[in-house]
Design a protein around this motif. Sequence first.
Motif, PDB file in Angstrom:
ATOM      1  N   LEU A   1     -12.139  35.702 -51.451  1.00 15.09           N
ATOM      2  CA  LEU A   1     -13.313  35.152 -50.713  1.00 15.09           C
ATOM      3  C   LEU A   1     -12.908  35.197 -49.291  1.00 15.09           C
ATOM      4  O   LEU A   1     -13.888  35.507 -48.416  1.00 15.09           O
ATOM      5  CB  LEU A   1     -13.324  33.594 -51.085  1.00 15.09           C
ATOM      6  N   GLY A   2     -11.610  34.819 -48.638  1.00 12.98           N
ATOM      7  CA  GLY A   2     -11.053  35.171 -47.533  1.00 12.98           C
ATOM      8  C   GLY A   2     -11.410  36.475 -46.811  1.00 12.98           C
ATOM      9  O   GLY A   2     -11.976  36.533 -45.598  1.00 12.98           O
ATOM     10  N   ALA A   3     -11.100  37.603 -47.694  1.00 13.07           N
ATOM     11  CA  ALA A   3     -11.172  38.800 -47.256  1.00 13.07           C
ATOM     12  C   ALA A   3     -12.828  39.228 -47.063  1.00 13.07           C
ATOM     13  O   ALA A   3     -13.143  39.936 -46.142  1.00 13.07           O
ATOM     14  CB  ALA A   3     -10.691  39.744 -48.206  1.00 13.07           C
ATOM     15  N   ALA A   4     -13.388  38.739 -48.078  1.00 11.98           N
ATOM     16  CA  ALA A   4     -14.943  38.729 -47.906  1.00 11.98           C
ATOM     17  C   ALA A   4     -15.671  38.427 -46.710  1.00 11.98           C
ATOM     18  O   ALA A   4     -16.645  38.834 -46.054  1.00 11.98           O
ATOM     19  CB  ALA A   4     -15.503  38.298 -49.342  1.00 11.98           C
TER      20      ALA A   4
ATOM     21  N   GLY B   1     -17.199  39.958 -39.527  1.00 12.98           N
ATOM     22  CA  GLY B   1     -16.404  40.798 -38.489  1.00 12.98           C
ATOM     23  C   GLY B   1     -15.081  39.933 -37.752  1.00 12.98           C
ATOM     24  O   GLY B   1     -14.785  40.380 -36.693  1.00 12.98           O
ATOM     25  N   GLU B   2     -14.937  38.995 -38.289  1.00 17.40           N
ATOM     26  CA  GLU B   2     -13.750  38.058 -37.604  1.00 17.40           C
ATOM     27  C   GLU B   2     -12.773  37.914 -38.755  1.00 17.40           C
ATOM     28  O   GLU B   2     -13.177  37.614 -39.869  1.00 17.40           O
ATOM     29  CB  GLU B   2     -14.420  36.766 -36.987  1.00 17.40           C
ATOM     30  N   THR B   3     -11.659  37.763 -38.090  1.00 14.76           N
ATOM     31  CA  THR B   3     -10.563  37.512 -38.999  1.00 14.76           C
ATOM     32  C   THR B   3     -10.636  35.918 -39.476  1.00 14.76           C
ATOM     33  O   THR B   3     -11.116  35.182 -38.640  1.00 14.76           O
ATOM     34  CB  THR B   3      -9.051  37.480 -38.274  1.00 14.76           C
ATOM     35  N   LEU B   4      -9.941  35.654 -40.327  1.00  8.73           N
ATOM     36  CA  LEU B   4      -9.991  34.446 -40.907  1.00  8.73           C
ATOM     37  C   LEU B   4      -9.349  33.267 -39.850  1.00  8.73           C
ATOM     38  O   LEU B   4      -9.780  32.080 -39.651  1.00  8.73           O
ATOM     39  CB  LEU B   4      -9.016  33.868 -42.232  1.00  8.73           C
ATOM     40  N   LEU B   5      -8.328  33.704 -39.025  1.00  8.61           N
ATOM     41  CA  LEU B   5      -7.740  33.110 -37.770  1.00  8.61           C
ATOM     42  C   LEU B   5      -8.635  32.857 -37.060  1.00  8.61           C
ATOM     43  O   LEU B   5      -8.905  31.654 -36.417  1.00  8.61           O
ATOM     44  CB  LEU B   5      -6.574  33.916 -37.504  1.00  8.61           C
ATOM     45  N   ARG B   6      -9.416  33.781 -36.618  1.00  5.08           N
ATOM     46  CA  ARG B   6     -10.456  33.740 -35.329  1.00  5.08           C
ATOM     47  C   ARG B   6     -11.488  32.711 -35.826  1.00  5.08           C
ATOM     48  O   ARG B   6     -12.016  31.580 -35.348  1.00  5.08           O
ATOM     49  CB  ARG B   6     -11.096  35.023 -34.966  1.00  5.08           C
TER      50      ARG B   6
ATOM     51  N   GLN C   1      -2.947  44.722 -45.945  1.00  9.96           N
ATOM     52  CA  GLN C   1      -4.007  45.414 -45.168  1.00  9.96           C
ATOM     53  C   GLN C   1      -4.347  44.602 -43.778  1.00  9.96           C
ATOM     54  O   GLN C   1      -5.387  44.832 -43.242  1.00  9.96           O
ATOM     55  CB  GLN C   1      -5.142  45.422 -46.077  1.00  9.96           C
ATOM     56  N   GLY C   2      -3.474  43.382 -43.536  1.00 16.68           N
ATOM     57  CA  GLY C   2      -4.020  42.864 -42.238  1.00 16.68           C
ATOM     58  C   GLY C   2      -4.860  41.510 -42.442  1.00 16.68           C
ATOM     59  O   GLY C   2      -4.966  40.714 -41.685  1.00 16.68           O
ATOM     60  N   ASN C   3      -5.171  41.279 -43.885  1.00 14.65           N
ATOM     61  CA  ASN C   3      -5.963  39.956 -44.097  1.00 14.65           C
ATOM     62  C   ASN C   3      -5.159  38.632 -44.008  1.00 14.65           C
ATOM     63  O   ASN C   3      -4.159  38.717 -44.670  1.00 14.65           O
ATOM     64  CB  ASN C   3      -6.727  40.028 -45.195  1.00 14.65           C
ATOM     65  N   TYR C   4      -5.568  37.466 -43.158  1.00 15.58           N
ATOM     66  CA  TYR C   4      -5.056  36.257 -43.292  1.00 15.58           C
ATOM     67  C   TYR C   4      -4.942  35.808 -44.603  1.00 15.58           C
ATOM     68  O   TYR C   4      -6.200  36.111 -45.433  1.00 15.58           O
ATOM     69  CB  TYR C   4      -5.408  35.465 -42.362  1.00 15.58           C
ATOM     70  N   LEU C   5      -3.966  35.305 -45.287  1.00 14.25           N
ATOM     71  CA  LEU C   5      -3.826  34.740 -46.732  1.00 14.25           C
ATOM     72  C   LEU C   5      -4.858  33.613 -46.698  1.00 14.25           C
ATOM     73  O   LEU C   5      -4.662  32.530 -46.239  1.00 14.25           O
ATOM     74  CB  LEU C   5      -2.510  34.235 -46.822  1.00 14.25           C
TER      75      LEU C   5
ATOM     76  N   GLU D   1      -0.171  28.789 -47.092  1.00 13.92           N
ATOM     77  CA  GLU D   1       0.714  29.170 -45.739  1.00 13.92           C
ATOM     78  C   GLU D   1      -0.174  28.899 -44.597  1.00 13.92           C
ATOM     79  O   GLU D   1       0.627  28.938 -43.342  1.00 13.92           O
ATOM     80  CB  GLU D   1       0.997  30.612 -45.788  1.00 13.92           C
ATOM     81  N   MET D   2      -1.126  28.262 -44.388  1.00 15.98           N
ATOM     82  CA  MET D   2      -1.441  27.807 -43.130  1.00 15.98           C
ATOM     83  C   MET D   2      -0.575  26.585 -42.706  1.00 15.98           C
ATOM     84  O   MET D   2       0.030  25.661 -43.294  1.00 15.98           O
ATOM     85  CB  MET D   2      -2.882  27.432 -43.121  1.00 15.98           C
TER      86      MET D   2
END
Length: 328
Positions: A172-175, A181-186, A208-212, A216-217
Amino acid sequence: MLNRRVFSIGLASSIAVPLAVPALAQQRSDVRSAIDGLSQLHAIIVQHGDDIVIEHAARGPGVDRVANIKSCSKSIVGLLLGNAVDSGAITGVNATLGDVAPSLIPADASAEVGSLTLEDLVTMRAGLEGTSGGNYGNWISSSNWVAYALRRPMVATPGERMIYSTGTTHVLGAALTVATGETLLRQARMVLGEPLGIEIPAWTRDPQGNYLGGNEMALTPRAMLRIAVMMRDEGLFEGKPVISTDWFRSSTQRLARSPYSGLDYGYGWFLSESGYIIARGYGGQIIAAHPERKLAIAITSDPNMPARSDGHFGRLMELLEGPVLALA
């Protein structure tokens, strides 16, 4: 102001407190007695209305340093989904993975994977065999976490029973990353960090660079409390909207049930019969809100010790449902 008064149940180092009415003093004593026996507990903050009525750091890093909130992260991802829907980046929770992020789906995934809705993912009713528990190590050792999670065999009909799986929330986070167009962090910093005035550090990323998306937050207990206050106030913080009222209501629908705790589950949030809205993380990390009783709670515990429903987490729920609820 958010915290007009602070009543501490700390030990000798605690600030002086004004005289409390006998009933409040007894209720606070009951809370102290309950938490004294919780050897895994690190810190607890309880806010009732505008007032901090409990603030106690028994051990660990305290209330002003970050703690790993573990699977409370799943509830954060649920809030980010709401923002993506409300902003129009996603048409709605019935949008499918094939519609939103077809590039994430491996060619050898089950035929049903492309038809999984975002609601299936956020409620962990995707039907895919889980990647948590005993499967977690193999999953995070893989070269592509999203593809690995989506290649799991279908063990239930999508949209039916809850199968607890960090991999499902990570998909879901990757989707969300593809759709916005923004990382989960952003996204987390824009949607929650800025309006709540909290710091959200970078956390673990996949190959692949996706935030988990689901573990782990790290947040301070004070930051966790601000999220709890926002949920208690149905999406508002200090009178200003952070998430929409519609998404708050959607998030707290009882759509699934945990086979482990027996708690109901909405869009990333556990729901108790008494009215608590709960984010739960491994070890005993909790962000909890009780809108009817005007309570908001942040709890951190030893992140390296299990907290099962018949163990530490169960005792934390007894604390919330008993002495803490009595404070209101």
